[in-house]
Design an enzyme around this catalytic site. Structure first.
Site, PDB file in Angstrom:
ATOM      1  CD  GLU A  81      25.163  37.025  33.257  1.00 12.06           C
ATOM      2  OE1 GLU A  81      25.905  36.459  32.441  1.00 12.06           O
ATOM      3  OE2 GLU A  81      23.933  37.181  33.107  1.00 12.06           O
ATOM      4  CB  VAL A  82      32.135  36.263  35.844  1.00 12.10           C
ATOM      5  CG1 VAL A  82      33.400  35.582  36.344  1.00 12.10           C
ATOM      6  CG2 VAL A  82      31.511  35.461  34.702  1.00 12.10           C
ATOM      7  CG  HIS A 101      34.651  41.212  34.690  1.00 12.78           C
ATOM      8  ND1 HIS A 101      34.171  40.470  35.754  1.00 12.78           N
ATOM      9  CD2 HIS A 101      33.591  41.431  33.873  1.00 12.78           C
ATOM     10  CE1 HIS A 101      32.871  40.255  35.577  1.00 12.78           C
ATOM     11  NE2 HIS A 101      32.491  40.832  34.450  1.00 12.78           N
ATOM     12  CB  ILE A 129      34.079  33.533  25.309  1.00 11.83           C
ATOM     13  CG1 ILE A 129      34.340  32.345  24.401  1.00 11.83           C
ATOM     14  CG2 ILE A 129      32.776  33.377  26.063  1.00 11.83           C
ATOM     15  CD1 ILE A 129      34.616  31.064  25.173  1.00 11.83           C
TER      16      ILE A 129
HETATM   17  P1  AMP Z   1      29.503  40.432  33.728  1.00 12.35           P
HETATM   18  O1  AMP Z   1      28.034  40.532  33.475  1.00 12.35           O
HETATM   19  O2  AMP Z   1      30.163  41.773  33.770  1.00 12.35           O
HETATM   20  O3  AMP Z   1      29.835  39.580  34.932  1.00 12.35           O
HETATM   21  O4  AMP Z   1      30.072  39.746  32.427  1.00 12.35           O
HETATM   22  C1  AMP Z   1      30.700  38.505  32.360  1.00 12.35           C
HETATM   23  C2  AMP Z   1      31.302  38.411  30.969  1.00 12.35           C
HETATM   24  O5  AMP Z   1      32.115  37.258  30.933  1.00 12.35           O
HETATM   25  C3  AMP Z   1      30.283  38.268  29.819  1.00 12.35           C
HETATM   26  O6  AMP Z   1      30.490  39.347  28.905  1.00 12.35           O
HETATM   27  C4  AMP Z   1      30.615  36.918  29.204  1.00 12.35           C
HETATM   28  O7  AMP Z   1      30.487  36.924  27.795  1.00 12.35           O
HETATM   29  C5  AMP Z   1      32.054  36.704  29.636  1.00 12.35           C
HETATM   30  N1  AMP Z   1      32.491  35.327  29.759  1.00 12.35           N
HETATM   31  C6  AMP Z   1      31.853  34.319  30.379  1.00 12.35           C
HETATM   32  N2  AMP Z   1      32.582  33.182  30.317  1.00 12.35           N
HETATM   33  C7  AMP Z   1      33.722  33.500  29.648  1.00 12.35           C
HETATM   34  C8  AMP Z   1      34.894  32.757  29.252  1.00 12.35           C
HETATM   35  N3  AMP Z   1      35.039  31.458  29.537  1.00 12.35           N
HETATM   36  N4  AMP Z   1      35.865  33.420  28.584  1.00 12.35           N
HETATM   37  C9  AMP Z   1      35.738  34.736  28.279  1.00 12.35           C
HETATM   38  N5  AMP Z   1      34.660  35.480  28.620  1.00 12.35           N
HETATM   39  C10 AMP Z   1      33.670  34.872  29.295  1.00 12.35           C
END
Ligand code: AMP
Length: 148
Positions: free
Chosen positions: A105-106, A110, A42
């Protein structure tokens, strides 16, 4: 520094990507099979920035089952090729972060797949939420390239 390996924290099924897969939160899906799901980031760091995730619960590279990791990697390659075709890119950057020290962060594994154009730097991570109409158009382009 200790030699004792740290335990990976438990997977949390309430993470945002698990909610996206369950359809509880909307997303721009570009690919799905029995093991893998892929959707647009996003806050893309470049047009076509896609996240490829396993359907199985996995926090990151430290706890994913080998078969699921292999399935995710195969789809990441498909998305990488499709991204180059769909966005007229010259190359592609893949990134995967595991645990806070890395920038994760998530906490659902991924792989970031980011089409790259010569001389164009990546936007900073998680900086600007893209316009929904732009993401919708990019998802259609990528889906078309994935099925071509
Ligand atoms: P990471 O630092 O690898 O955990 O990255 C998490 C990624 O998730 C970031 O690039 C965010 O922009 C992306 N992200 C967070 N929330 C969403 C969402 N609702 N839909 C799509 N991407 C997201």
């Amino acid at each position: 520094m200790s030699d004792t390996p740290r335990e990976t924290p438990a997977y949390d099924p309430q993470n945002i990507f698990a909610k996206i897969m369950r359809g509880e939160i909307p997303a721009f899906k570009v690919y799905e099979d029995d093991r893998v799901f892929a959707f647009l980031d996003i806050m893309p760091r470049a047009p076509g920035h896609t996240l490829v995730i396993p359907k199985a619960p996995a926090r990151n590279i430290l706890d994913i089952a080998p078969d699921d990791l292999a399935a995710v990697a195969l789809v990441a390659q498909k998305v990488a090729k499709a991204g180059i075709a769909a966005f007229g890119a010259d190359g592609v950057t893949l990134m995967q972060f595991s645990e806070p020290a890395s920038g994760q962060e998530v906490y659902h594994l991924h792989i970031h797949v980011i089409p790259r154009v010569d001389g164009v730097p990546l936007k900073p991570a998680a900086s600007v939420k893209e316009d929904m109409a732009v993401l919708a158009e990019h998802a259609e382009r990528l889906k078309a390239a994935l099925t071509a």
